[in-house]
Design a protein around this motif. Sequence first.
Motif, short mmCIF file in Angstrom:
data_model
loop_
_atom_site.label_atom_id
_atom_site.label_comp_id
_atom_site.label_asym_id
_atom_site.label_seq_id
_atom_site.Cartn_x
_atom_site.Cartn_y
_atom_site.Cartn_z
N MET A 92 109.07 -22.01 47.98
CA MET A 92 109.30 -21.95 49.71
C MET A 92 110.55 -21.16 49.99
N ALA A 93 111.67 -20.72 48.96
CA ALA A 93 112.53 -20.03 48.48
C ALA A 93 113.02 -19.35 48.00
N GLN A 94 111.51 -19.00 48.08
CA GLN A 94 111.09 -17.40 47.15
C GLN A 94 110.91 -17.20 48.32
N ALA A 95 110.04 -17.24 49.55
CA ALA A 95 109.76 -16.53 50.67
C ALA A 95 110.50 -15.99 51.16
N ILE A 96 111.78 -17.40 52.14
CA ILE A 96 112.68 -17.20 52.01
C ILE A 96 113.37 -15.82 51.86
N PHE A 97 114.13 -15.60 50.39
CA PHE A 97 114.65 -14.73 49.98
C PHE A 97 114.10 -13.46 50.03
N ILE A 98 112.41 -13.06 49.70
CA ILE A 98 111.66 -12.21 49.79
C ILE A 98 111.78 -11.29 51.83
N ASN A 99 112.24 -12.86 52.91
CA ASN A 99 111.60 -12.54 54.09
C ASN A 99 113.22 -12.43 54.79
N ALA A 100 114.14 -12.64 54.22
CA ALA A 100 115.17 -12.79 54.78
C ALA A 100 115.92 -11.66 55.89
N ASP A 101 115.36 -10.45 55.88
CA ASP A 101 115.62 -8.87 56.42
C ASP A 101 115.19 -9.21 57.84
N GLU A 102 114.15 -9.88 57.21
CA GLU A 102 112.56 -9.55 58.34
C GLU A 102 113.17 -10.87 59.19
N LEU A 103 113.13 -11.88 58.54
CA LEU A 103 113.76 -12.68 59.90
C LEU A 103 114.57 -13.03 59.93
N ALA A 104 116.15 -12.20 59.76
CA ALA A 104 117.53 -12.11 60.91
C ALA A 104 117.02 -11.60 61.35
N ARG A 105 116.37 -10.27 61.07
CA ARG A 105 115.63 -9.24 62.91
C ARG A 105 115.05 -9.62 63.71
N ASP A 106 114.38 -10.46 63.42
CA ASP A 106 113.14 -10.66 64.14
C ASP A 106 113.56 -11.65 65.22
N ASP A 107 112.27 -12.46 65.81
CA ASP A 107 112.94 -12.82 67.02
C ASP A 107 113.40 -14.75 66.42
N GLU A 108 114.04 -14.99 67.60
CA GLU A 108 115.24 -16.11 67.04
C GLU A 108 114.23 -16.90 67.08
N ARG A 109 112.92 -17.64 67.62
CA ARG A 109 111.84 -18.78 67.55
C ARG A 109 111.61 -18.86 66.35
N LYS A 110 111.09 -17.75 65.67
CA LYS A 110 110.28 -17.76 64.49
C LYS A 110 111.47 -17.97 63.32
N ALA A 111 113.13 -17.33 63.19
CA ALA A 111 113.41 -18.08 62.66
C ALA A 111 114.37 -19.21 62.39
N GLU A 112 114.08 -19.70 63.67
CA GLU A 112 114.35 -21.55 63.65
C GLU A 112 113.70 -21.58 63.25
#
Length: 96
Positions: A49-69
């Motif tokens: 999970m940590a690795q997935a968050i590191f890899i996708n942090a940019d997308e998660l930060a830019r995409d829909d807030e509900r997904k990030a939440e």
Amino acid sequence: MEEKIKIIEDLSIEEREVVFADIAHVLEAAAREAYVEGNRHFAALSANMAQAIFINADELARDDERKAERVLQQATAMISQFKAVHPYRMVSHAGH
């Protein structure tokens, strides 16, 4: 951490990336502790999970807030579960 989840929509993209990096670092630390304690299943899940968050942090930060939440809620739930099972943190450890 939970207060950061509630204000995710108020943060800038750069601040969101920092929040994701912080969460990923906490997950990595929990994974190391779990591995040393012999809980390899949790260690693998947490590290992945940590690795997935590191890899996708940019997308998660830019995409829909509900997904990030939702990702942050899942990560904090995993961390909370680990803390509930292991209330006392390790002071030091050695790997052989």
